[in-house]
Write a protein that holds these residues in place. Structure first.
Motif, PDB file in Angstrom:
ATOM      1  N   ALA A 148       0.840  -1.197   0.000  1.00  0.00           N
ATOM      2  CA  ALA A 148       0.000   0.000   0.000  1.00  0.00           C
ATOM      3  C   ALA A 148       0.875   1.246   0.000  1.00  0.00           C
ATOM      4  O   ALA A 148       2.010   1.226   0.463  1.00  0.00           O
ATOM      5  N   THR A 179      -7.488   3.528  -2.894  1.00  0.00           N
ATOM      6  CA  THR A 179      -8.092   3.678  -1.569  1.00  0.00           C
ATOM      7  C   THR A 179      -8.532   5.104  -1.291  1.00  0.00           C
ATOM      8  O   THR A 179      -9.327   5.332  -0.391  1.00  0.00           O
ATOM      9  N   LEU A 191      -3.789   0.499  -2.857  1.00  0.00           N
ATOM     10  CA  LEU A 191      -3.473  -0.776  -2.230  1.00  0.00           C
ATOM     11  C   LEU A 191      -3.423  -1.812  -3.336  1.00  0.00           C
ATOM     12  O   LEU A 191      -4.296  -1.830  -4.202  1.00  0.00           O
ATOM     13  N   LEU A 204     -12.527  -4.655  -1.479  1.00  0.00           N
ATOM     14  CA  LEU A 204     -12.457  -3.201  -1.650  1.00  0.00           C
ATOM     15  C   LEU A 204     -12.716  -2.866  -3.113  1.00  0.00           C
ATOM     16  O   LEU A 204     -12.131  -3.470  -4.000  1.00  0.00           O
ATOM     17  N   LEU A 246      -4.803   2.117   4.900  1.00  0.00           N
ATOM     18  CA  LEU A 246      -6.164   1.916   4.396  1.00  0.00           C
ATOM     19  C   LEU A 246      -7.172   2.731   5.197  1.00  0.00           C
ATOM     20  O   LEU A 246      -8.057   3.374   4.622  1.00  0.00           O
TER      21      LEU A 246
END
Length: 187
Positions: free
Chosen positions: A84, A102, A89, A120, A145
């Protein structure tokens, strides 16, 4: 690298986009999991070859078959590599890398199935599945995140999944508190 350096193509091409330089967090347990997968595959191969040789049936075709079986086990056991950075990410498997923005999340949910996965999705169509245990075990990944997800909630782009993130945050906080108590001898 600025935010404009992170470009994802909508739809299926988004999973082929490359993450920008500047990885700030990654799964620290990945190398150990990879070594475990290799050891399991080599152990299986060694046992199969030893049993076959002991029985007197070892031949080149059988050796190739056992090698293929060990390679298949390795492919199944190799964990995805999670990284990330600011606004992204990525999850790299054996074949391809999937990236999610993200800083543009639109949904976060638990996937149904045998193993828990956090799914996600971003506004460009990027989709990544992450084992929640990776986030629990790697606070830097979780914080990366969480920071971006909080910004998405403030902007109003993340409407589905706030409860999921709160549940995951509670799980991580409980684990952190338990670790602190254990280290300090208060448990």
């Amino acid at each position: 690298m600025g935010r404009r350096d992170i470009r994802a193509v909508p739809g299926p091409r988004a999973s082929r986009a490359r993450p920008p330089a500047g990885t700030t967090a990654y799964d620290h347990g990945w190398a150990g999991d990879l070594r475990f997968a290799v050891r399991c595959a080599l152990t299986l191969l060694g046992l199969l070859l030893a049993v076959d040789a002991t029985a007197g049936h070892l031949a080149a075709p059988r050796g190739l078959l056992w090698t293929g079986l060990a390679a298949l086990l390795l492919m199944v056991l190799v964990p995805p590599r999670i990284r990330a950075g600011a606004g992204w990410l990525s999850c790299r498997g054996l074949v391809r890398e999937r990236i999610v923005r993200t800083d543009r999340l639109v949904s976060v949910r638990w996937s149904d199935g045998v193993s828990q996965r956090l799914v996600l999705r971003d506004a460009e169509g990027g989709r990544v599945e992450v084992d929640p245990q990776v986030l629990v075990a790697n606070p830097a990944l979780w914080h990366r995140l969480d920071d971006d997800a909080r910004a998405c909630v403030k902007r109003g782009t993340l409407r589905c999944g706030v409860t999921v993130l709160r549940q995951l945050a509670d799980r991580i906080d409980r684990r952190t508190a338990r670790t602190v108590f254990t280290i300090s001898g208060l448990e």
